[in-house]
Design an enzyme around this catalytic site. Structure first.
Site, PDB file in Angstrom:
ATOM      1  N   THR A 149      -8.990   6.125  -1.764  1.00  0.00           N
ATOM      2  CA  THR A 149     -10.143   5.487  -1.973  1.00  0.00           C
ATOM      3  C   THR A 149     -11.114   6.579  -1.819  1.00  0.00           C
ATOM      4  OG1 THR A 149      -9.868   4.748   0.258  1.00  0.00           O
ATOM      5  CG2 THR A 149      -9.551   3.268  -1.614  1.00  0.00           C
ATOM      6  N   LYS A 171     -15.045   7.634  -3.756  1.00  0.00           N
ATOM      7  CA  LYS A 171     -16.219   7.931  -2.895  1.00  0.00           C
ATOM      8  C   LYS A 171     -16.922   9.187  -3.418  1.00  0.00           C
ATOM      9  CE  LYS A 171     -14.291   5.438   0.902  1.00  0.00           C
ATOM     10  NZ  LYS A 171     -13.256   5.795   1.994  1.00  0.00           N
ATOM     11  N   LYS A 203      -8.736  13.338   4.227  1.00  0.00           N
ATOM     12  CA  LYS A 203      -8.008  12.256   4.375  1.00  0.00           C
ATOM     13  C   LYS A 203      -7.087  12.419   5.506  1.00  0.00           C
ATOM     14  CE  LYS A 203      -6.748  13.737   0.009  1.00  0.00           C
ATOM     15  NZ  LYS A 203      -6.974  12.425  -0.798  1.00  0.00           N
ATOM     16  N   ARG A 204      -5.915  11.436   5.638  1.00  0.00           N
ATOM     17  CA  ARG A 204      -4.937  11.671   6.683  1.00  0.00           C
ATOM     18  C   ARG A 204      -4.205  12.702   6.355  1.00  0.00           C
ATOM     19  NH1 ARG A 204      -4.214   7.873  10.955  1.00  0.00           N
ATOM     20  NH2 ARG A 204      -2.684   9.234  11.698  1.00  0.00           N
ATOM     21  N   HIS A 261       0.718  -1.359  -0.019  1.00  0.00           N
ATOM     22  CA  HIS A 261      -0.034  -0.119  -0.095  1.00  0.00           C
ATOM     23  C   HIS A 261       0.826   1.222   0.032  1.00  0.00           C
ATOM     24  CE1 HIS A 261      -3.846  -2.146   0.740  1.00  0.00           C
ATOM     25  NE2 HIS A 261      -3.094  -2.876   1.489  1.00  0.00           N
ATOM     26  N   LYS A 301       0.324  14.475   1.107  1.00  0.00           N
ATOM     27  CA  LYS A 301      -0.853  14.575   0.438  1.00  0.00           C
ATOM     28  C   LYS A 301      -1.286  16.131   0.126  1.00  0.00           C
ATOM     29  CE  LYS A 301      -2.765  10.708   2.947  1.00  0.00           C
ATOM     30  NZ  LYS A 301      -3.473   9.704   1.955  1.00  0.00           N
TER      31      LYS A 301
END
Ligand code: 26Q
Length: 777
Positions: free
Chosen positions: A618, A622, A510-511, A334, A516
């Site tokens: 992911t 969504k 998101k985290r 991952h 990110k």
């Protein structure tokens, strides 16, 4: 199916009466949740046991994962049973609004994407009648609860998710196993959670292990009146499954973490050996003929040496045990970021699980003999990813681009030797929770348009494509507006911030991690703010930027980014000059349940990691399925999202993997800062007192522009991608004004979303990795 809702209501009332001595109307949400949960568990018990029986002799797969982010189960269980609406009506007739169960806390036995993926996979396997069971750990405390203090800093609180009880699991003490460590032996007690398939009778099982002491109380110490010492063993055992480690993407070796991983591995394999013998007899040479095990990253990778150890304990030799392990396990990676890969120092590992180290050494010797140049042990450190590649049938990444990077970079040497071992399995999400449950309004519209139950067969969404017309777009826009109004209520209540549903809802959830690039988003907002104040963006459509993210408690830069965003939010939200144009809100304690409110209300989905860093994502799926357009880089599953929906329906920006690789050594962050006056001004707010500043924010500033002794400046290419990011961000803002054209893009996204159902993903695992077939009864 055909569950009797009236009975469930009666049983709920009976439970309430005899456990709490209250009526339906008097019950607290927690009591109601307990009682309703018990009643549903009774209602499903026959189907659950039939499901287990039906597959006893069949080939089965097992998902080994240290995390399951299952969220709140009460609504999704009723939904999957097909009785949510009817139960709501029955309760309403008694004067009870099932919405009170919104108070029930999520089971957050996971950090983020990897844990939520495991939960989506279980939902999909159960719904597709695939014999997949989950094994995991029943942490007493899940991921911490987050709040922000006056300064905007993240504060962590314990998440005691089962303090009022846990109606969704049964303790199966008779299946307790022992797990040995050099200094003590612990009991692993299983708790079974039913995984209820949607549109089928089938119910799968998630088995979570909880550690307990063999002897709750040391009576010798107790009799000596040494009461604290009498409890030592109990605490020491229970410590193992006390808390979920909140790390995300930077790896840190901890003794207790080794113990957790070993309990997960050993208990699950002992359990499988027991069931194997019951079903197929004592000839363990056939173990891999019946069982496939999927390793959710390397967290359960100790299962490889542990299975070898257990088989050798049963009398098998090393070579045969190795070969069975190799045929049993497959491994999903991952992350490609090397700092996130598990590498255990052997002396540390050996002090906790000495026999495992012996076996890893043997595996390493075999590897180095067979394939000089490859290694598992290097510098007295065990590389768990290498172990997992070597002793497995298949290795997969979680999006096309990620799987390619595994072959080209991370496992390059391994790919040369084992080319047939490498696969891709692009992630997916369960459309039940992420469409049906969280967006019933959209689901109903789609059902009406395309007919049938598309939530069981997401390919049907494609039927929408030729049907999209202005009328449908208007209907979609009205639903989006409704979801925004609902979210406004939630945010007003939880955050005390008033939002306007006429604004664009631009969402990044998101985290929190540097890669990110929440900081890039924040800088662009500050930039827009200044430009608005200067009257430079006359046609800017009012926008609220919504953030949701938890930072690992020890991740100083991530925490500084949270503080910075909270501070710019305060500044912007309090400035009357932009109040009709701009709002920023960072919601507290973003979790599954919050996601279910935010995602359906989003217009824009920010997926802005530098190409080559996000394995898949992911949340992006969504958001797509709920009709948001992606503002994103060509990274992870964004690539496939854009492929499916068409580039013209997304806002793709930034350097590609190839371009980043070409630029990374030569590019000069400060050069961009010096020439882009807008960005310059925004970055300066980290240090110039525009918003309250602190040393950690100054450190962020220097990390962007100067780097530190141990690394280059701007590790995640914020400055490199900034111009094209801002360009895309303003473009999407401009395009939104044409409500019909924009709504059409949203619908094109929904109509192109079928690939991102985890039903598709799980069927590919079943066919191409596990070789299992649906079992129906
Ligand atoms: C490691 C060591 C010690 C303690 C904790 C950890 C740890 C825990 C969780 C390391 C990593 C994680 C989680 C990783 C994760 O969520 N990865 C995400 O997986 C998703 C599902 O495949 C992808 O979509 C995301 O791209 C990826 O970041």
């Amino acid at each position: 199916m055909s569950y009797n809702c009236t009975n469930i209501l009666k049983w709920t009332e009976a439970q309430l009466k005899y456990t709490y001595d209250v009526t339906l109307q008097e019950a607290t949400p927690q009591e109601l949740h307990e009682a309703l949960g018990e009643a549903v568990m009774m209602a499903i018990s026959d189907n659950w046991s039939s499901s287990k029986k039906a597959r006893l002799q069949q080939r089965k797969a097992y998902y080994f994962s240290a995390e399951y982010l299952i969220g709140r189960l009460v609504y999704s269980n009723l939904y999957n049973l097909g009785i949510l609406d009817e139960m709501k009506q029955l309760f309403a007739a008694q004067g009870v609004d099932l919405a009170v169960l919104e108070d029930i806390e999520d089971a957050a036995l996971g950090n983020g994407g990897l844990g939520r993926l495991a939960a989506c996979f279980l939902d999909s396997a159960a719904s597709c009648d695939l014999p997949l069971s989950g094994y995991g750990l029943r942490y007493k405390f899940g991921l911490f609860k987050q709040s922000f203090d006056e300064q905007g800093s993240q504060k962590e609180n314990a998440d005691d998710w089962s303090k009022y009880g846990d109606p969704w699991s049964y303790r199966r003490y008779n299946h307790t196993v022992k797990v040995k460590f050099p200094d003590h032996t612990v009991l692993a007690v299983p708790y079974d959670v039913p995984i209820i398939g949607y549109g089928t009778h089938n119910i799968n099982t998630l088995r979570l292990w909880q550690c307990e002491a063999e002897e709750e109380l040391d009576f010798n110490a107790f009799n000596d009146q040494d009461y604290l010492r009498a409890l030592d063993q109990k605490n020491k055992a229970e410590d193992i499954t006390r808390v979920l480690y909140p790390n995300d993407s930077t790896w840190e070796g901890k003794r207790l973490r080794i113990k957790q991983q070993y309990v997960l591995s050993s208990a699950s394999l002992q359990d499988m050996l027991r069931t194997f013998k019951t079903a197929h007899g004592n000839d363990l040479s056939r173990f891999a003929d019946y069982y496939a095990v999927q390793l959710n990253d390397t967290h359960p990778a100790m299962s490889i040496p542990e299975l070898i150890r257990l088989l050798m304990e049963e009398g098998m030799d090393f070579e045969q045990s190795f070969s069975i392990a190799q045929r049993t396990f497959s491994y999903t990676n991952h992350t490609v970021m090397s700092e996130a890969l598990e590498k255990w120092p052997l002396d540390l590992l050996g002090s906790v699980v000495p026999e495992i180290v012996d076996i890893i050494r043997r595996i390493d010797e075999k590897l180095k003999w067979e394939h000089p140049g490859l290694y598992i042990i290097k510098d007295n450190t065990a590389h768990m990813a290498n172990l997992s590649v070597y002793v497995s049938t298949y290795v997969n990444g979680v999006a096309e681009i990620h799987s390619q990077i595994l072959k080209d970079d991370l496992f390059r040497d391994w790919y040369q030797v084992f080319p047939d071992r490498f696969q891709n399995k692009t992630n997916g999400v369960t459309p039940r929770r992420w469409m049906g449950l969280c967006n019933p309004e959209l689901t109903q519209m789609l059902k009406y348009r395309i007919g049938g139950d598309f939530l069981k067969d997401l390919d049907k969404l494609a039927d929408l494509k030729p049907m999209i017309d202005d009328d449908m777009v208007r209907q979609f826009n009205a639903i989006k507006r409704q979801k925004k109004e609902q979210l406004c209520k939630v945010i007003a209540e939880k955050e005390d911030v008033q939002l306007n549903p006429d604004f664009i809802f631009d969402v990044q959830v998101k985290r929190l991690h540097e890669y990110k690039r929440q900081l890039m988003n924040a800088l662009s907002i500050v930039d827009i703010y200044f430009r608005l104040k200067n009257g430079e963006l006359p046609d800017f459509h009012p926008t609220v930027y919504i953030f949701g993210a938890k930072s690992a408690p020890g991740y100083a830069r991530a925490k500084a980014i949270i503080r910075y965003i909270n501070r710019i939010a305060k500044m912007i939200n309090n400035d009357p000059a932009v109040s009709d144009k701009l709002k920023v809100v960072f919601v507290q304690n973003y979790n599954c349940s919050y996601a279910e409110h935010i995602i359906p209300a989003a217009d824009i989905s920010e997926q802005i990691s530098p190409a080559g860093t996000e394995a898949s994502g992911t949340g992006n799926m969504k958001l797509m399925l709920n009709g948001a357009v992606t503002l994103g880089t060509l990274d992870g599953a964004n690539v496939e999202i854009a492929q499916e929906a068409g580039m013209e329906n997304e806002y793709i920006f930034g350097h590609t993997v190839e371009q980043i690789n070409a630029a990374k050594d030569s590019y000069y962050a400060r050069g961009i800062y010096d020439t882009d006056s807008h960005l310059h001004r925004a970055i300066d707010t980290l240090v110039d007192g525009t918003v309250p500043t602190d040393d950690a924010q100054k450190e962020l500033y220097h990390a962007l522009l100067d780097g530190a002794s141990w690394h280059k400046a701007d590790n995640y290419f914020v400055l490199l991608d900034y111009a094209s990011y801002m360009d895309a961000k303003l473009r999407v803002n401009h395009d939104y004004a044409d409500r019909l054209a924009f709504g059409r893009k949203c619908l094109e996204n929904i109509a192109s979303g079928s690939k991102f159902s985890s039903d598709r993903t799980i069927r590919q695992y079943a066919d191409e990795i596990w070789h299992i077939k649906p079992v129906r009864f």
